[in-house]
Design an enzyme around this catalytic site. Structure first.
Site, PDB file in Angstrom:
ATOM      1  N   GLY B 149       0.807  -1.218   0.000  1.00  0.00           N
ATOM      2  CA  GLY B 149       0.000   0.000   0.000  1.00  0.00           C
ATOM      3  C   GLY B 149       0.836   1.263   0.000  1.00  0.00           C
ATOM      4  O   GLY B 149       0.575   2.200  -0.747  1.00  0.00           O
ATOM      5  N   SER B 177      -6.949  -9.247  -2.840  1.00  0.00           N
ATOM      6  CA  SER B 177      -7.286  -8.314  -1.750  1.00  0.00           C
ATOM      7  C   SER B 177      -6.283  -7.160  -1.660  1.00  0.00           C
ATOM      8  O   SER B 177      -6.467  -6.227  -0.885  1.00  0.00           O
ATOM      9  CB  SER B 177      -7.338  -9.051  -0.423  1.00  0.00           C
ATOM     10  OG  SER B 177      -6.034  -9.454  -0.041  1.00  0.00           O
ATOM     11  N   ASN B 178      -5.197  -7.189  -2.421  1.00  0.00           N
ATOM     12  CA  ASN B 178      -4.225  -6.091  -2.431  1.00  0.00           C
ATOM     13  C   ASN B 178      -4.693  -4.927  -3.305  1.00  0.00           C
ATOM     14  O   ASN B 178      -4.283  -3.783  -3.120  1.00  0.00           O
ATOM     15  CB  ASN B 178      -2.881  -6.551  -3.004  1.00  0.00           C
ATOM     16  CG  ASN B 178      -2.222  -7.663  -2.210  1.00  0.00           C
ATOM     17  OD1 ASN B 178      -1.498  -8.459  -2.761  1.00  0.00           O
ATOM     18  ND2 ASN B 178      -2.475  -7.723  -0.906  1.00  0.00           N
ATOM     19  N   LEU B 179      -5.534  -5.247  -4.296  1.00  0.00           N
ATOM     20  CA  LEU B 179      -5.784  -4.273  -5.364  1.00  0.00           C
ATOM     21  C   LEU B 179      -6.613  -3.071  -4.903  1.00  0.00           C
ATOM     22  O   LEU B 179      -6.632  -2.044  -5.571  1.00  0.00           O
ATOM     23  CB  LEU B 179      -6.478  -4.958  -6.546  1.00  0.00           C
ATOM     24  CG  LEU B 179      -5.687  -6.131  -7.151  1.00  0.00           C
ATOM     25  CD1 LEU B 179      -6.471  -6.760  -8.291  1.00  0.00           C
ATOM     26  CD2 LEU B 179      -4.313  -5.683  -7.633  1.00  0.00           C
ATOM     27  N   GLN B 180      -7.245  -3.191  -3.747  1.00  0.00           N
ATOM     28  CA  GLN B 180      -8.052  -2.093  -3.198  1.00  0.00           C
ATOM     29  C   GLN B 180      -7.170  -0.901  -2.848  1.00  0.00           C
ATOM     30  O   GLN B 180      -7.631   0.213  -2.702  1.00  0.00           O
ATOM     31  CB  GLN B 180      -8.827  -2.645  -1.985  1.00  0.00           C
ATOM     32  CG  GLN B 180      -9.382  -1.643  -1.009  1.00  0.00           C
ATOM     33  CD  GLN B 180      -8.523  -1.560   0.254  1.00  0.00           C
ATOM     34  OE1 GLN B 180      -7.367  -1.980   0.247  1.00  0.00           O
ATOM     35  NE2 GLN B 180      -9.079  -1.001   1.316  1.00  0.00           N
ATOM     36  N   LYS B 194       5.232  -9.609  -6.541  1.00  0.00           N
ATOM     37  CA  LYS B 194       5.004  -8.164  -6.460  1.00  0.00           C
ATOM     38  C   LYS B 194       6.158  -7.365  -7.059  1.00  0.00           C
ATOM     39  O   LYS B 194       5.940  -6.335  -7.698  1.00  0.00           O
ATOM     40  CB  LYS B 194       4.804  -7.745  -5.003  1.00  0.00           C
ATOM     41  CG  LYS B 194       3.427  -8.084  -4.471  1.00  0.00           C
ATOM     42  CD  LYS B 194       3.228  -7.489  -3.089  1.00  0.00           C
ATOM     43  CE  LYS B 194       1.800  -7.722  -2.626  1.00  0.00           C
ATOM     44  NZ  LYS B 194       1.584  -7.203  -1.263  1.00  0.00           N
ATOM     45  N   ASN B 239       4.649  -4.483   9.680  1.00  0.00           N
ATOM     46  CA  ASN B 239       4.779  -5.258  10.918  1.00  0.00           C
ATOM     47  C   ASN B 239       5.945  -4.743  11.756  1.00  0.00           C
ATOM     48  O   ASN B 239       6.876  -4.127  11.245  1.00  0.00           O
ATOM     49  CB  ASN B 239       4.954  -6.746  10.600  1.00  0.00           C
ATOM     50  CG  ASN B 239       6.233  -7.003   9.838  1.00  0.00           C
ATOM     51  OD1 ASN B 239       7.319  -7.046  10.395  1.00  0.00           O
ATOM     52  ND2 ASN B 239       6.108  -7.135   8.515  1.00  0.00           N
ATOM     53  N   CYS B 296      -3.129  -4.668   9.301  1.00  0.00           N
ATOM     54  CA  CYS B 296      -4.159  -4.215   8.365  1.00  0.00           C
ATOM     55  C   CYS B 296      -5.047  -5.375   7.919  1.00  0.00           C
ATOM     56  O   CYS B 296      -6.220  -5.202   7.637  1.00  0.00           O
ATOM     57  CB  CYS B 296      -3.530  -3.549   7.155  1.00  0.00           C
ATOM     58  SG  CYS B 296      -2.850  -1.940   7.545  1.00  0.00           S
ATOM     59  N   CYS B 451     -13.703 -17.085  13.974  1.00  0.00           N
ATOM     60  CA  CYS B 451     -13.550 -15.694  13.546  1.00  0.00           C
ATOM     61  C   CYS B 451     -13.092 -15.744  12.089  1.00  0.00           C
ATOM     62  O   CYS B 451     -13.472 -16.645  11.356  1.00  0.00           O
ATOM     63  CB  CYS B 451     -12.555 -14.945  14.436  1.00  0.00           C
ATOM     64  SG  CYS B 451     -10.900 -15.612  14.372  1.00  0.00           S
TER      65      CYS B 451
END
Lengths: 142, 494
Positions: B149, B177-180, B194, B239, B296, B451
């Site tokens: 990000g 889920s990274n593309l947002q 990447k 992290n 995140c 969860c």
């Protein structure tokens, strides 16, 4: 109004020619009269602290050098009344850069050096509201 | 306390013609405020419209430039002299003070081709950048840790700005889920490394720069060697172990660390450069206990937030290279995207800092996983023999349900997660409410807790046991994500 001897004017022009195609710079030492008139008693050539590539269009006197000049001036009972620099192959008129970095009260003497030869030399003082430079009269010799 | 301010000749007429003025002040900033409140006309020559000291105005306390001390906060003692020192036709002042060692002589700076001059013209016409600045950018090398990000806008802007050599470190592959938020990668790149996806995008933005890819996880073994080769390190990690590793390796190699971090709607940015100010450990000597600050992946992040924070990191990186402006050294910028507010905290170098202080105890890289407490045993093993946490896999749970076993399933996620995906016939009690609503769970029945991935549900089980719950509790291993993988692919993964 500023009074400078012909000898000093010649030396300033010569400094500009020596440094061509780079800008030269230096400080003017003297005194302020009660009417705001400046009288130059000595001048101090300063090494231009800008990096090589910028020296042709930028000059800079570092605060350390200013502080040194200020201390020297005090020992001579003089004050810093302005500075000078050259405009290689350009008119002796202050640039926007000069205006943005100008100090009030002081004289800004600019010598135009064309193809290595000093041409015109003029003196300027910034207007109090920092909006522009006004040319001031140079009184030669005394 | 009484101190003396010396006024340069150029400004004396605004100070009643005096060359020295005595004021009462505890800091350099107070002294200037006191001076300009007495002599209001001085203010416009000393401060710009943003109320910052003009860049050609230097303030010395005795013989020291306050820029090298604590700036406006530089403390004053009785009898100190505050000297206003003009640099004449300045602008280059901060340049000389902050510039990176790599660019000391412009003779060694690379030249720009006609194509490059055309490309960078909007930079070149600003005196703060100019030819010299653009050549410094070309000569510079920056290592980006992570191409996620933060790394996405960072890399794209640094490439566009013409930073000559860009190193990218990452080991991950592009996930849907990274593309947002990771806008350097596209839909076509899902599943690719990447670093390869980023390299293609960055060289498309600017073919004049060199991109070096490092397909590796940053570790204590490779960090020093990697950092050695670059001028500036930019931390785009998510992290704590890597953040401390980047910090310590930067301190040990003397490199500036352009820091950014993001969580949900909030971001932080700073420049940690031990040579000139605080490092990350001066700010946070110890990491938070594991699990206290969610990642995140657990807590979520507004997609545009890393765009803003990463762009701030790019901005600071470029300023460090140019050697101009006011860098974020000793300043921590806090940004709240929800409230749309920026705040700034002043940082101080901690003389007792274990890595950059006066007597450092960390002289080489350590084991950062261990330092951050992440090498503890997994939650399930923390229970003593008699009360070991029981786990069940998603497919085993499915069999139990199909066989009609009497089992209740408790979902401890948040309601908005429940809206995205759910396991049928579950009871939703978010983790934060589990203890208060414990009576809603029947202790006579077997209970499976789940969860998203299995961490929060394990915590819920611990909390319930501590609260005295007597029934049998079983943790769903891998959470609803495992359910989607093993049992029902129609349940979306998020």
């Amino acid at each position: 109004m500023i009074s400078i001897s012909q000898h000093h004017l010649d030396e300033i022009s010569r400094h500009g020619e020596q440094e061509y195609p780079h800008e030269c710079c230096g400080l003017l030492l003297g005194s302020f009269a009660d009417d705001g008139r400046k009288r130059v008693a000595e001048f101090l050539p300063i090494s231009n602290a800008r990096e090589e590539s910028a020296r042709h269009n930028r000059s800079l006197i570092l605060p350390e050098e200013y502080a040194r000049a200020e201390r020297y001036a005090r020992t001579r009972h003089l004050e810093i009344v302005g500075n000078y620099h050259s405009h290689p192959d350009h008119t002796a008129v202050p640039s926007q850069f000069d205006l943005e970095h100008a100090w009030p009260t002081w004289s800004y003497v600019i010598v135009s050096v064309r193809e290595g030869h000093a041409a015109d030399l003029r003196s300027w003082q910034m207007q109090d509201d920092r909006s522009r430079f006004n040319e001031e009269e140079i009184l030669k010799g005394f | 306390m009484p101190v003396t301010i010396t006024i340069p000749t150029a400004l004396r007429q605004y100070a009643g013609g005096q060359s020295e003025i005595e004021v009462e002040a505890r800091t350099a900033g107070e002294a200037l405020d006191s001076l300009t409140s007495k002599h209001a006309d001085l203010r416009r020559h000393l401060f710009n419209e943003q109320n910052r000291l003009r860049n050609f105005v230097n303030v010395y306390v005795n013989d020291e430039d306050i820029r090298h001390a604590e700036g406006a906060d530089t403390p004053l003692k009785e009898g100190d002299t505050v000297m206003i020192v003009p640099s004449i036709a300045g602008g280059a002042m901060t340049e000389d003070k902050v510039a990176l060692e790599q660019s000391d002589t412009s003779a060694s700076l690379p030249t720009l081709s006609h194509e490059e001059i055309a490309r960078y013209s909007r930079h070149l016409i600003m005196p703060e950048v100019g030819m010299e600045g653009q050549r410094k950018l070309k000569a510079a090398s920056v290592l980006m840790i992570g191409t996620g990000g933060l790394g996405a806008p960072l890399g794209m802007y640094l490439a566009a700005a013409g930073v000559g050599r860009l190193g990218v470190v990452d080991f991950d592959v592009v996930d849907e889920s990274n593309l947002q938020r990771q806008i350097v990668h596209g839909t076509k790149d899902v599943g690719r490394l990447k670093i390869e996806s980023a390299r293609d995008r960055l060289s498309d933005i600017n073919p004049h720069i060199k991109i070096e890819t490092h397909n590796t996880r940053l570790t204590s073994e490779n960090a020093l060697e990697l950092f050695h080769d670059y001028d500036i390190i930019v931390d785009g990690t998510d992290n704590f172990p890597t953040r401390y590793l980047v910090n310590d390796a930067c301190v040990l190699t003397g490199k500036p660390n352009v820091y950014g971090s993001i969580f949900r709607f909030e971001g932080q940015a700073s420049v940690f450069w031990a040579k000139r100010g605080a490092c990350y450990r001066c700010l946070y000597p110890e990491p938070p206990p594991p699990g206290l600050v969610p990642s995140c992946a657990e807590g979520g992040v507004l997609g545009v937030l890393p765009g803003i924070v990463g762009a701030i990191q790019a901005n600071e990186t470029i300023k460090l290279i140019l050697g101009g402006g006011d860098p974020l050294i000793n300043r921590l910028l806090l940004f709240d995207a929800w409230r749309m507010r920026f705040r700034e905290l002043k940082l101080r170098k901690d003389p007792a800092c274990p890595v950059c202080g006066e007597r450092p105890i960390i002289k080489e890289l350590i084991d950062y996983e261990e330092f951050c407490g992440l090498k503890q045993q997994p939650v399930a093993e923390q229970f003593s023999e008699g009360e070991r946490m029981q786990e069940i896999t998603a497919s085993a749970l499915k069999r139990l349900v199909d066989d009609g076993a009497d089992v209740q399933i408790v979902d401890v996620r948040e309601p908005h997660e429940y809206d995205i995906a759910r396991i049928p016939n579950t009871k939703l009690i978010p983790l934060g409410q589990i203890v208060n609503r414990i009576s809603e769970i029947d202790p006579s029945r077997e209970t499976v807790v789940h969860c998203k991935g299995g961490v929060r549900s394990a915590r819920a089980i611990e909390a319930m046991k501590r609260a005295g719950y007597q029934g049998r509790l079983i943790n769903l291993k891998g959470g609803i994500t495992a359910w989607s993988d093993e049992v029902d692919p129609s349940v979306p993964k998020y």
